[in-house]
Write a protein that holds these residues in place. Structure first.
Motif, mmCIF file in Angstrom:
data_model
loop_
_atom_site.group_PDB
_atom_site.id
_atom_site.type_symbol
_atom_site.label_atom_id
_atom_site.label_comp_id
_atom_site.label_asym_id
_atom_site.label_seq_id
_atom_site.Cartn_x
_atom_site.Cartn_y
_atom_site.Cartn_z
ATOM 1 N N LEU A 76 0.824 -1.206 0.000
ATOM 2 C CA LEU A 76 0.000 0.000 0.000
ATOM 3 C C LEU A 76 0.861 1.260 0.000
ATOM 4 O O LEU A 76 0.569 2.230 -0.713
ATOM 5 C CB LEU A 76 -0.924 0.009 1.220
ATOM 6 C CG LEU A 76 -2.044 -1.020 1.234
ATOM 7 C CD1 LEU A 76 -2.775 -0.987 2.567
ATOM 8 C CD2 LEU A 76 -2.997 -0.789 0.087
ATOM 9 N N PHE A 104 -5.113 5.419 0.786
ATOM 10 C CA PHE A 104 -4.097 4.684 1.535
ATOM 11 C C PHE A 104 -4.551 4.448 2.970
ATOM 12 O O PHE A 104 -4.424 3.338 3.500
ATOM 13 C CB PHE A 104 -2.773 5.463 1.505
ATOM 14 C CG PHE A 104 -1.748 4.962 2.471
ATOM 15 C CD1 PHE A 104 -1.034 3.806 2.223
ATOM 16 C CD2 PHE A 104 -1.488 5.659 3.644
ATOM 17 C CE1 PHE A 104 -0.085 3.341 3.115
ATOM 18 C CE2 PHE A 104 -0.542 5.215 4.542
ATOM 19 C CZ PHE A 104 0.165 4.046 4.272
ATOM 20 N N SER A 108 -5.420 0.862 4.596
ATOM 21 C CA SER A 108 -4.623 0.435 5.748
ATOM 22 C C SER A 108 -5.515 -0.016 6.898
ATOM 23 O O SER A 108 -5.201 -0.997 7.584
ATOM 24 C CB SER A 108 -3.711 1.569 6.215
ATOM 25 O OG SER A 108 -2.726 1.839 5.265
#
Length: 120
Positions: A76, A104, A108
């Motif tokens: 990522l 992102f 996550s």
């Protein structure tokens, strides 16, 4: 043949010095921070895998959760770096830097919920 090795060694050293100075002078501080976190994740993954091979993998689910989280976070973060690096405006013109960071963060969170599921 021995005369060629010092020349090759000097050329390699010169190329490495040029690479390091170019990186230090032209890379923005944000990208350097991302790169340092990528290095941390790489070392963390290597240490986890070495621990699993050399010591034990007794709570195997914990290893899967931790190692999967490390590898997933590396992927990522590498994607985020590709989207926010200077000079990538042509490839990612429809994605702003804020949107890339928000994607992102959301990915996550999902990744770490997945890893938490494996901890057992």
């Amino acid at each position: 043949m021995s005369q060629n090795q010092p020349s090759t060694s000097k050329t390699l050293q010169s190329s490495l010095n040029s690479l390091i100075s170019n990186y230090a002078n032209t890379t923005p501080p944000r990208i350097k921070l991302v790169d340092s976190f990528l290095l941390f994740l790489l070392l963390s993954g290597v240490l986890q895998f070495a621990y699993r091979i050399l010591i034990t993998s007794f709570p195997y689910n914990a290893f899967l959760g931790g190692f999967g989280s490390t590898v997933g976070q590396f992927v990522l973060l590498a994607g985020l770096r590709a989207q926010v690096s200077p000079g990538r405006d042509v490839e990612f013109k429809e994605v702003s830097q804020e949107r890339a960071f928000a994607d992102f963060c959301a990915a996550s969170i999902v990744l770490h919920l997945f890893a938490y599921n494996f901890l057992g």
